[in-house]
Each structure stands twice: as C-alpha cells, then as structure tokens.
Design a protein around this motif. Structure first.
Motif, PDB file in Angstrom:
ATOM      1  N   LYS A   1       0.830  -1.198   0.000  1.00  0.00           N
ATOM      2  CA  LYS A   1       0.000   0.000   0.000  1.00  0.00           C
ATOM      3  C   LYS A   1       0.873   1.260   0.000  1.00  0.00           C
ATOM      4  CE  LYS A   1      -3.942  -2.087   2.404  1.00  0.00           C
ATOM      5  NZ  LYS A   1      -4.825  -2.005   3.588  1.00  0.00           N
ATOM      6  N   ASP A   2       0.351   2.291  -0.662  1.00  0.00           N
ATOM      7  CA  ASP A   2       1.018   3.605  -0.732  1.00  0.00           C
ATOM      8  C   ASP A   2       2.412   3.510  -1.354  1.00  0.00           C
ATOM      9  OD1 ASP A   2      -1.224   4.743   0.536  1.00  0.00           O
ATOM     10  OD2 ASP A   2      -0.392   4.305   2.518  1.00  0.00           O
ATOM     11  N   VAL A   3       2.541   2.604  -2.337  1.00  0.00           N
ATOM     12  CA  VAL A   3       3.811   2.436  -3.039  1.00  0.00           C
ATOM     13  C   VAL A   3       3.555   2.554  -4.540  1.00  0.00           C
ATOM     14  CG1 VAL A   3       5.690   0.844  -3.609  1.00  0.00           C
ATOM     15  CG2 VAL A   3       4.843   0.978  -1.258  1.00  0.00           C
ATOM     16  N   ASP A   4       4.425   3.303  -5.215  1.00  0.00           N
ATOM     17  CA  ASP A   4       4.349   3.472  -6.672  1.00  0.00           C
ATOM     18  C   ASP A   4       5.607   2.882  -7.307  1.00  0.00           C
ATOM     19  OD1 ASP A   4       3.641   4.246  -9.225  1.00  0.00           O
ATOM     20  OD2 ASP A   4       4.261   6.346  -8.955  1.00  0.00           O
ATOM     21  N   LEU A   5       5.443   2.344  -8.528  1.00  0.00           N
ATOM     22  CA  LEU A   5       6.579   1.902  -9.329  1.00  0.00           C
ATOM     23  C   LEU A   5       6.607   2.766 -10.586  1.00  0.00           C
ATOM     24  CD1 LEU A   5       6.290  -2.015  -9.130  1.00  0.00           C
ATOM     25  CD2 LEU A   5       7.859  -0.540  -7.850  1.00  0.00           C
ATOM     26  N   PRO A   6       7.257   3.883 -10.561  1.00  0.00           N
ATOM     27  CA  PRO A   6       7.247   4.790 -11.715  1.00  0.00           C
ATOM     28  C   PRO A   6       7.882   4.134 -12.953  1.00  0.00           C
ATOM     29  CG  PRO A   6       8.116   5.892  -9.755  1.00  0.00           C
ATOM     30  CD  PRO A   6       8.046   4.434  -9.444  1.00  0.00           C
ATOM     31  N   GLY A   7       7.254   4.388 -14.120  1.00  0.00           N
ATOM     32  CA  GLY A   7       7.793   3.884 -15.371  1.00  0.00           C
ATOM     33  C   GLY A   7       7.560   2.390 -15.554  1.00  0.00           C
ATOM     34  N   GLY A   8       8.065   1.877 -16.675  1.00  0.00           N
ATOM     35  CA  GLY A   8       7.975   0.447 -16.961  1.00  0.00           C
ATOM     36  C   GLY A   8       6.603  -0.011 -17.389  1.00  0.00           C
ATOM     37  N   ASP A   9       5.715   0.944 -17.749  1.00  0.00           N
ATOM     38  CA  ASP A   9       4.344   0.572 -18.128  1.00  0.00           C
ATOM     39  C   ASP A   9       4.340  -0.204 -19.449  1.00  0.00           C
ATOM     40  OD1 ASP A   9       3.372   1.989 -15.917  1.00  0.00           O
ATOM     41  OD2 ASP A   9       3.340   3.866 -17.062  1.00  0.00           O
ATOM     42  N   LEU A  10       3.503  -1.206 -19.533  1.00  0.00           N
ATOM     43  CA  LEU A  10       3.381  -1.992 -20.758  1.00  0.00           C
ATOM     44  C   LEU A  10       2.706  -1.192 -21.872  1.00  0.00           C
ATOM     45  CD1 LEU A  10       2.348  -5.547 -19.449  1.00  0.00           C
ATOM     46  CD2 LEU A  10       4.537  -4.871 -20.450  1.00  0.00           C
ATOM     47  N   THR A  11       1.815  -0.280 -21.518  1.00  0.00           N
ATOM     48  CA  THR A  11       1.083   0.521 -22.503  1.00  0.00           C
ATOM     49  C   THR A  11       1.061   1.976 -22.067  1.00  0.00           C
ATOM     50  OG1 THR A  11      -1.027   0.089 -21.388  1.00  0.00           O
ATOM     51  CG2 THR A  11      -0.407  -1.424 -23.160  1.00  0.00           C
ATOM     52  N   SER A  12       0.705   2.834 -23.005  1.00  0.00           N
ATOM     53  CA  SER A  12       0.660   4.267 -22.699  1.00  0.00           C
ATOM     54  C   SER A  12      -0.635   4.666 -22.025  1.00  0.00           C
ATOM     55  CB  SER A  12       0.836   5.078 -23.991  1.00  0.00           C
ATOM     56  OG  SER A  12      -0.185   4.759 -24.921  1.00  0.00           O
ATOM     57  N   ARG A  13      -1.559   3.736 -21.936  1.00  0.00           N
ATOM     58  CA  ARG A  13      -2.827   3.990 -21.261  1.00  0.00           C
ATOM     59  C   ARG A  13      -3.065   2.919 -20.207  1.00  0.00           C
ATOM     60  NH1 ARG A  13      -7.097   5.519 -26.162  1.00  0.00           N
ATOM     61  NH2 ARG A  13      -5.972   7.392 -26.914  1.00  0.00           N
ATOM     62  N   PRO A  14      -3.868   3.237 -19.203  1.00  0.00           N
ATOM     63  CA  PRO A  14      -4.147   2.213 -18.181  1.00  0.00           C
ATOM     64  C   PRO A  14      -4.808   0.986 -18.795  1.00  0.00           C
ATOM     65  CG  PRO A  14      -5.609   4.097 -17.901  1.00  0.00           C
ATOM     66  CD  PRO A  14      -4.578   4.498 -18.906  1.00  0.00           C
ATOM     67  N   ALA A  15      -4.416  -0.182 -18.321  1.00  0.00           N
ATOM     68  CA  ALA A  15      -4.979  -1.431 -18.843  1.00  0.00           C
ATOM     69  C   ALA A  15      -6.441  -1.584 -18.458  1.00  0.00           C
ATOM     70  CB  ALA A  15      -4.187  -2.625 -18.304  1.00  0.00           C
ATOM     71  N   GLN A  16      -6.842  -0.909 -17.405  1.00  0.00           N
ATOM     72  CA  GLN A  16      -8.204  -1.081 -16.904  1.00  0.00           C
ATOM     73  C   GLN A  16      -8.614   0.185 -16.158  1.00  0.00           C
ATOM     74  OE1 GLN A  16      -9.087  -4.891 -14.860  1.00  0.00           O
ATOM     75  NE2 GLN A  16      -9.731  -3.630 -13.154  1.00  0.00           N
ATOM     76  N   ILE A  17      -9.775   0.694 -16.488  1.00  0.00           N
ATOM     77  CA  ILE A  17     -10.318   1.842 -15.764  1.00  0.00           C
ATOM     78  C   ILE A  17     -11.568   1.372 -15.044  1.00  0.00           C
ATOM     79  CG2 ILE A  17     -11.288   4.151 -15.949  1.00  0.00           C
ATOM     80  CD1 ILE A  17      -9.568   4.591 -18.394  1.00  0.00           C
ATOM     81  N   GLY A  18     -11.645   1.624 -13.757  1.00  0.00           N
ATOM     82  CA  GLY A  18     -12.735   1.079 -12.975  1.00  0.00           C
ATOM     83  C   GLY A  18     -12.261  -0.152 -12.240  1.00  0.00           C
TER      84      GLY A  18
END
Length: 347
Positions: free
Chosen positions: A268-285
C-alpha cells in the motif's frame, strides 16, 4: 473359475466397473459382463477360449456354458461375435465407439443404491485381473447447503451404484499457501481448517473443495469458503485449501503458476514509476483485486500499480524503483510451484 465368479456376481446383483488406466481382458471380461450395472472407462478385451486337451466335445460343452451365462447377463450379440472369432492368441480390445454402439455400458434404471449393494471394481494387476468388492453406503446427509435440500437428496437417491462409487470422495489433497479463488457456494466461520473440511464433506458431494483463511486479522465474518469446483489456483500465504478426490481420480500432480500473493506481495502507498506496458491504463474502474488478476493473466506483466482515486490499473513490464505515494497499491508477480502437502484418506 471365471464363469463361477461371473455367475455369483450376477446373482448377487453386483455392479462392475473398469477404472481408467486399468484393463479387464480375457476371462475377466466374463466377470465384467455379469454386472447388473456395468461401465468401462478402461480397457475391455475378449478372445476365444483356449484348450490343450484337443477334446472337441469338451470344448463344445465349454462354449455352450459360456453362451448360456452370457445370454443370461444380457450380453450384446456383437460382443459375443468378437469373443468367438478372435483367436485365443490374440485379443480384441473394444474401442470407445464400439462400447457405445454395442451398448456395453449399462445402468440399472430407477433403483437407488442401498447399504447391501456391492460394487465390484475390475482392476488389472501385473499378471492377472482381479475383482475387488467394496460396500456401497449412502452418502452422508447434508447439514448445511445453499441448494434445495430435497432436490439434492432426490438426486442422490437416483444415483446408480457406479455413479455413487465414482463420485464419492475417498481422499483429500491438502495445500498450504494456495487459495482456490472463486466458485464459492457458501462461506462459513469455522474454528480451523479441519472443521472447514468437515463442513464441505457433509454437503453430499455439492462441495468439491474449500479454502480456509488462517489470518489472525480476520476476527469477524467468514474464514471458510466452500467451492462448487476447484476454482482458480492462486497463491496466498495465509490460505489452506483442500480438494476432494474420488476413487477414480489419480493423485494430483505438482503444478507451477504465476501469482501475486495478496498477503505478502501487495504494498500500500507504493508506486513503481515507469515500466508501463502501454501508454494507457490497462483497466479503468474495478479495484486493486481485479488489477492484480489482470497482471497475473498478462504474460509480459511483472508488476502492477493501481491508483485508487482514478481507478486506474497500470501493468508493468519492468519493476522500477519503488516510491512512496499515498492512495496507490502495487503488487509484484512471482512464480511458485505447489504440491499437495498431504493426501488424507477418508476411508
């Protein structure tokens, strides 16, 4: 000797069953065909009788005796044809199509199994085929179920002896650190995993598996989840799961899965900046749980970050340097192998 055994099987109203990976050949086939109910999921083979005496009269009498008992057993004519035209040094093994076409499998309609009925299971040993009788007893009465109890009892009463035998659990495969996710039919609060297993077992075959949550943090609400089938295998360090096996099912093999342990691998409360597979979120909602499962199912995904406020799921192809960021949930994928910690006999 085989004719005498076969006649006894038929007179006693016994049922015969050839399990998978087993064979019933030659004289054993006479015993199998004697079953009031009979079913083969294994190998069934027939051929002519053999004799070293050369006495034609004796051979004809033997054939007459065989024809008499096979006729009383209601043996399909096609089976007898193959039996008498296949040389004694050869073997005709019936194909699945022949078994269906000749109606070799047979169920006794309209009769429910009673404690006095017996099931004869044809099994192949190294040098000979044996028939092992075992009593057929009624399944335990369900104490808790979300299904209609009357309908379930009626369905059980209509089971043939073979159906009862093949579905009755005889062993339980027990796993630690494994969650059988989904397919819940009921959730209970139980003292421990043993009570959870007993609750599942008491449901007359409706419950096929269970998962018990051992977390001490769960002080209220259900911790025992009863399953209509095995569900999705998922790693969870606080889970104990059990799967019930019938007598015709082999012991489970070891298996390996990708998993993101919801207890040990979510942060919780942890981010992993970068390394995204796509330029948009894989899932919204959705929620972090659905994001976790999406990452597990995506072969290229090694981690994920879920943004609660935006309800966005970001799948990662690279694990970057973690940073604190409130309102985010991050999970790291791992590959784990599982094997049954114990296989417990229920007999």
């Amino acid at each position: 000797m085989a004719l005498l055994i076969a006649d006894d099987v038929h007179e006693r109203g016994m049922s015969t069953y050839i399990t998978k990976e087993s064979g019933c050949l030659s004289a054993c086939a006479l015993i199998f065909l004697a079953g009031v109910e009979r079913q083969t999921d294994g190998t069934l083979g027939v051929h002519q009788i053999s004799s070293d005496s050369g006495d034609l009269v004796s051979a004809q009498l033997s054939i007459s005796d065989i024809l008499d008992v096979l006729n009383r057993f209601g043996t399909p004519i096609e089976v007898m044809t193959w039996m008498f035209k296949t040389p004694p040094n050869d073997m005709h093994v019936f194909t699945a199509d022949e078994i269906e076409s000749y109606k070799i499998n047979r169920k006794r309609q309209g009769l429910a199994p009673t404690p006095s009925q017996t099931l004869a299971t044809a099994e192949r040993s190294a040098n000979a085929t044996t028939v092992t009788p075992s009593p057929v007893t009624p399944l335990a009465t369900a104490t808790k179920t979300s299904h209609d109890a009357v309908s379930n009892d009626e369905a059980l009463a209509n089971l043939s002896a073979i159906e009862d035998y093949t579905r009755r659990p005889t062993r339980m495969a027990l796993y630690t650190g494994l969650d059988l996710f989904g397919d819940d039919i009921q959730a209970e609060r139980t003292i421990d995993a043993a009570e959870c297993a007993k609750t599942c077992l008491s449901m007359n075959g409706v419950c096929k598996a269970f998962t018990f949550n051992t977390s001490s943090k769960i002080t209220k609400g259900p911790n025992c989840f009863l399953k209509s089938k095995e569900g999705r295998a998922d790693g969870n360090s606080v889970a104990i799961s059990g799967r019930f096996l019938s007598s015709v099912e082999p012991d489970p093999q070891n298996f390996t899965i990708s998993t993101i342990d919801p207890t040990a691998s979510l942060f919780k409360d942890v981010d992993l900046p970068g390394g995204d597979l796509t330029s948009r979120p894989a899932q919204i909602g959705g929620n972090a749980q659905q994001c976790r499962l999406a990452c597990i199912d995506q072969g290229r995904c090694v981690a994920f970050t879920y943004i609660k406020r935006k309800k966005e799921c970001w799948l990662k192809g690279v694990v970057g340097s973690p940073k604190y960021r409130a309102g985010l949930v991050t999970g790291i994928k791992d590959v784990k192998s599982f094997s049954a910690a114990k296989i417990i006999s229920l007999q």
